[in-house]
Design an enzyme around this catalytic site. Structure first.
Site, PDB file in Angstrom:
ATOM      1  N   HIS A   1     -17.957   5.254   0.140  1.00 41.42           N
ATOM      2  CA  HIS A   1     -17.854   4.247   1.194  1.00 41.42           C
ATOM      3  C   HIS A   1     -17.482   2.912   0.563  1.00 41.42           C
ATOM      4  CE1 HIS A   1     -18.659   2.040   4.874  1.00 41.42           C
ATOM      5  NE2 HIS A   1     -19.439   1.227   4.175  1.00 41.42           N
TER       6      HIS A   1
ATOM      7  N   ALA B   1     -16.529  -5.331  -2.201  1.00 43.58           N
ATOM      8  CA  ALA B   1     -15.405  -4.422  -2.411  1.00 43.58           C
ATOM      9  C   ALA B   1     -15.226  -4.097  -3.886  1.00 43.58           C
ATOM     10  CB  ALA B   1     -14.121  -5.045  -1.857  1.00 43.58           C
ATOM     11  N   SER B   2     -14.660  -2.926  -4.147  1.00 44.05           N
ATOM     12  CA  SER B   2     -14.348  -2.452  -5.499  1.00 44.05           C
ATOM     13  C   SER B   2     -15.579  -2.338  -6.384  1.00 44.05           C
ATOM     14  CB  SER B   2     -13.301  -3.367  -6.160  1.00 44.05           C
ATOM     15  OG  SER B   2     -12.114  -3.408  -5.386  1.00 44.05           O
ATOM     16  N   ARG B   3     -16.731  -2.193  -5.766  1.00 49.09           N
ATOM     17  CA  ARG B   3     -18.009  -2.063  -6.478  1.00 49.09           C
ATOM     18  C   ARG B   3     -18.370  -3.315  -7.285  1.00 49.09           C
ATOM     19  NH1 ARG B   3     -18.331   1.341  -3.093  1.00 49.09           N
ATOM     20  NH2 ARG B   3     -19.100   3.465  -3.376  1.00 49.09           N
ATOM     21  N   LEU B   4     -17.757  -4.440  -6.934  1.00 51.44           N
ATOM     22  CA  LEU B   4     -18.089  -5.709  -7.599  1.00 51.44           C
ATOM     23  C   LEU B   4     -19.168  -6.414  -6.781  1.00 51.44           C
ATOM     24  CD1 LEU B   4     -14.516  -6.864  -8.676  1.00 51.44           C
ATOM     25  CD2 LEU B   4     -16.280  -5.734 -10.053  1.00 51.44           C
TER      26      LEU B   4
END
Length: 208
Positions: free
Chosen positions: A3, A185-188
């Protein structure tokens, strides 16, 4: 099953409250307002004297600058573990809001008067359940638990209020760190942590 988190729901230092309790109060109120099911549900992690961990979900029953309070049978697995290793972690998994709050700290029993006051506020069925259940012990079958409940109901049939069992009460986690985790977003992800030091609390940003 992956997700992607929203890109515009960040958490920056300028928006953080001056103390962890006020910040938690904000996020908890937002979780309640968002209609999350049981927003006071938290995962409690403990470990025994040998460092072997266990975790379970319980309900937060109160918090203030002194810490987070929940109630349990002191002879349960978590009760025995905090007696041997008085340290715990808490996780509030507010996933629909892409948030978590992660707490670590020492554990202590709350005073008996507060326990009795809270116990008196519980539904009568829950009060009887506390007397009936030898929490975390092995049962031969469901019938044994149902029989214990009926026995407790008979024992306290003419007792009101029902007193709290001596082996049942509150535990307070006094935090030494409270991390506010916001998905990005982008796991940041944004991770801002209040950490207790000898001179007070500091705020730190952690890498995701």
């Amino acid at each position: 099953m992956r997700h992607e988190y929203a890109a515009d729901s960040g958490l920056v230092e300028a928006d953080l409250a001056d103390d962890w309790c006020t910040q938690f109060d904000r996020w908890f109120a937002e979780a309640v307002a968002a209609g999350l099911p049981e927003p006071n549900a938290m995962v409690v992690g403990t470990a025994d004297a040998a460092g072997r961990p266990s975790a379970r979900t319980v309900l937060l029953k109160g918090y203030d600058p002194e810490g987070f309070v929940f109630f349990t049978n002191y002879r349960s697995r978590k009760g025995a573990e905090v007696a041997a290793n008085a340290y715990a972690s808490l996780v509030f998994p507010w996933f629909p809001m892409q948030r978590q709050v992660i707490v670590t700290g020492a554990v202590e029993r709350i005073d008996r008067v507060t326990t009795e006051t809270y116990f008196a506020s519980r539904p009568r069925g829950s009060q009887l359940g506390a007397w009936a259940s030898t929490q975390s012990s092995v049962l031969p079958d469901r019938t044994a638990l149902d029989d214990a409940y009926r026995t407790a109901a008979q024992q306290f049939a003419e007792v009101d209020p029902i007193p709290a069992p001596e082996n049942w009460g509150g535990l307070r986690v006094r935090p030494d760190s409270v991390e506010f985790w916001q998905g990005r977003a982008s796991r940041l992800h944004d991770r801002l942590r209040f950490r207790r030091t000898d001179t007070g609390w500091v705020v730190e940003r952690l890498a995701p």
